[in-house]
Design an enzyme around this catalytic site. Sequence first.
Site, PDB file in Angstrom:
ATOM      1  N   ARG A   1       0.752  -1.141   0.141  1.00 29.80           N
ATOM      2  CA  ARG A   1      -0.082  -0.065   0.160  1.00 29.80           C
ATOM      3  C   ARG A   1       0.976   1.287  -0.037  1.00 29.80           C
ATOM      4  NH1 ARG A   1       2.731   1.590   3.621  1.00 29.80           N
ATOM      5  NH2 ARG A   1       1.254   3.295   3.687  1.00 29.80           N
ATOM      6  N   GLY A   2       0.094   2.457  -0.046  1.00 29.73           N
ATOM      7  CA  GLY A   2       1.072   3.726  -0.218  1.00 29.73           C
ATOM      8  C   GLY A   2       1.088   4.007  -1.732  1.00 29.73           C
ATOM      9  N   ALA A   3       0.548   5.179  -2.135  1.00 29.04           N
ATOM     10  CA  ALA A   3       0.216   5.538  -3.608  1.00 29.04           C
ATOM     11  C   ALA A   3       1.664   5.336  -4.600  1.00 29.04           C
ATOM     12  CB  ALA A   3       0.128   6.935  -3.663  1.00 29.04           C
TER      13      ALA A   3
ATOM     14  N   ASP B   1      -2.193  10.588  -1.960  1.00 23.95           N
ATOM     15  CA  ASP B   1      -2.585   9.728  -2.739  1.00 23.95           C
ATOM     16  C   ASP B   1      -3.191   9.986  -4.125  1.00 23.95           C
ATOM     17  OD1 ASP B   1      -3.162   8.267   0.122  1.00 23.95           O
ATOM     18  OD2 ASP B   1      -2.872   6.596  -1.194  1.00 23.95           O
TER      19      ASP B   1
ATOM     20  N   ARG C   1      -7.046  -0.595  -7.122  1.00 26.53           N
ATOM     21  CA  ARG C   1      -7.423   0.320  -6.145  1.00 26.53           C
ATOM     22  C   ARG C   1      -8.028   1.596  -7.190  1.00 26.53           C
ATOM     23  NH1 ARG C   1      -4.505   0.700  -1.000  1.00 26.53           N
ATOM     24  NH2 ARG C   1      -6.428   1.795  -0.386  1.00 26.53           N
TER      25      ARG C   1
ATOM     26  N   ASN D   1      -5.833  11.934   0.868  1.00 26.76           N
ATOM     27  CA  ASN D   1      -4.769  11.135   1.437  1.00 26.76           C
ATOM     28  C   ASN D   1      -5.735  10.473   2.339  1.00 26.76           C
ATOM     29  OD1 ASN D   1      -2.131  10.367   2.090  1.00 26.76           O
ATOM     30  ND2 ASN D   1      -2.358  11.614   3.861  1.00 26.76           N
ATOM     31  N   LYS D   2      -5.002   9.485   3.286  1.00 23.64           N
ATOM     32  CA  LYS D   2      -5.573   8.563   4.243  1.00 23.64           C
ATOM     33  C   LYS D   2      -6.592   9.291   4.837  1.00 23.64           C
ATOM     34  CE  LYS D   2      -5.234   4.972   4.669  1.00 23.64           C
ATOM     35  NZ  LYS D   2      -5.823   4.280   3.892  1.00 23.64           N
TER      36      LYS D   2
ATOM     37  N   GLN E   1      -1.789   1.694   9.884  1.00 23.02           N
ATOM     38  CA  GLN E   1      -0.578   1.827   9.044  1.00 23.02           C
ATOM     39  C   GLN E   1       0.373   2.708  10.173  1.00 23.02           C
ATOM     40  OE1 GLN E   1      -3.536   2.520   7.830  1.00 23.02           O
ATOM     41  NE2 GLN E   1      -3.572   1.687   5.750  1.00 23.02           N
TER      42      GLN E   1
END
Lengths: 353, 353
Positions: free
Chosen positions: A50-52, A243, A95, A253-254, A202
């Site tokens: 995960r993580g853009a 993201d 995603r 973002n998150k 996370q």
Amino acid sequence: MNQPERLYTLYWKDGRLYILDQRLLPHRVEYLSCTRYREVADAIREMAVRGAPAIGITAAFGMAVAAYEVLAEENTQARLRSYLAEASRELFKARPTAVNLAWALERIEKWLSENEGLSLKDIAAGLLREAEAIYREDLENNRMIGINGCALIPDRASVLTHCNAGALATGGYGTALGVIRASVAEGKKVHVYIDETRPLLQGSRLTAFEMLHDDIPATLVTDNCAGSLMKQGKIDLIVVGADHIARNGDTANKIGTYSLAVLAASHNIPLYVAAPLSTIDLALPAGEDIIIEERKPEEVTCFGNQAVAPDGIEVYNPAFDVTPAKLIKALITEKGVIYNPDQEKLYKLFAKV
Amino acid sequence: MNQPERLYTLYWKDGRLYILDQRLLPHRVEYLSCTRYREVADAIREMAVRGAPAIGITAAFGMAVAAYEVLAEENTQARLRSYLAEASRELFKARPTAVNLAWALERIEKWLSENEGLSLKDIAAGLLREAEAIYREDLENNRMIGINGCALIPDRASVLTHCNAGALATGGYGTALGVIRASVAEGKKVHVYIDETRPLLQGSRLTAFEMLHDDIPATLVTDNCAGSLMKQGKIDLIVVGADHIARNGDTANKIGTYSLAVLAASHNIPLYVAAPLSTIDLALPAGEDIIIEERKPEEVTCFGNQAVAPDGIEVYNPAFDVTPAKLIKALITEKGVIYNPDQEKLYKLFAKV
């Protein structure tokens, strides 16, 4: 399993893609071994990776995996083209929010269109080289983001971060955590407050792990603590990753980042977004156009197999929110720091590239 | 175990105090059976019972338990007095923030000072009656809070709540959830958004349970969602309980409430605090004087026995934060609704009693 001595987000070895299964961190280090692009798409969808930036890199490698699948079958060029088109569609769908996924797949498709007529073997090898270049460039970009962001971090700063925008979310070093790492490398004392980042933790699992690994002083808090910390004067600045950034600077973002941005504004604390240009989407006018992924209720109602909510309760579980550009003090990129980001400044940033 | 058909926060039966172990909800309904005041203090400290009004009631019953301990030993008046003084000190120390604990113990001590010279047996019976009166009055107060708060809840309102200020946090019915219950009973359609409320998940475990039980439409979200929900226009108002209200209206409540209050102000959404007068502390000038309990790191780093953060990470885990009165649109009490609460209005409220 061939586990390298350093912890890599992913690596290629002997014709296989190994993806660190981040769902098991910090307590177990295991790599998924992928020889089919569908396994790569699953790893992205299920958030093993995960993580853009990291999912962009992974998708690029996924295309190389697909090419090697066709090569192993000793198949035709036509089959390769159709299989790669299918792989690209499936990886893209894994995603919906992070733009780096689309960015990396477009770059791979561009390489393909520029290299028609090569043999199957040369295409597979070329795609692998291109994926490796994306990986290497992301790491270099993060180091530049760190260097550029350094100037914004005062000595003895207390920095709040959300989710994990670290080495594990990228090709290495990290975006938001890259800025922190570079500041520490410059000799500054920095204390990091880490939001645990529900629902998938996370912050607790990954950012805490990275900070401990690098001996950077850090304190873990629940997401609920952020306002209280700011009111107590314990936070000097906030730095997060991204993201998907629209061309006016609005940033997905998150989930929880928008709350932090409002809290920061109300306490006169700067919020910085650290991200590579591959996260900026000039095609998208504004934040309201960003597709926000909704994930399954069990991420909220369960821990592992342990239910923490009564059966039958309805859940709303968006993975991201959008922070308007006006709440972002500066955008930290590999090409420089953009204060008060807007459409004009972002167009100019790309014109420089 | 004698389990009543309705779910009671606590009840007295055959010389024992039964306390619902809320740590096991929503999946297991078990009562702790207490015959010693130390067991009662442990239940408060370890949060088997929680919620400011509920721990006040529990402490009052704890004093009755202590009296029956001495009675069983056929001991002296002197022993009773010293044992009750010890019990009061220990129960008071069990949790530092909720003022209802001190309030209930003071009321018990007042009863004792007004009833010197009674036999051991009559003192024990009298303390039990006094505890039962506190319990009953809290339930009545909650019903009045509900009736008074109703006027603030429009039909078809979407209401955000944090933690559990419900039947389980009180003598029954609830403060914040009492306002919601009364609105539904009046025929209004209400949709409740429930913050899960990390670290102990009172929202997921308890408020979700209460809303499902009462068939009130509700959606569970992570605490990180609040800002995004407000920005999307999905929240009409916020209603929460309180643990300690200073005489200027500053309010300590579950960690995260202050963040909600800032977010609410920035989105022009009213925040209401629902609490009985026993939560208001006229002796305390302002919020900065409220003692904020810090709890153990494991509440953040573990779920049950499962660690979710790396060993060695430092944790800051305050149980409460303080919302300044200026961010509170109104305080809903059993004696009426106080808009823009301040010292003058709170003094007047008590003068009416």
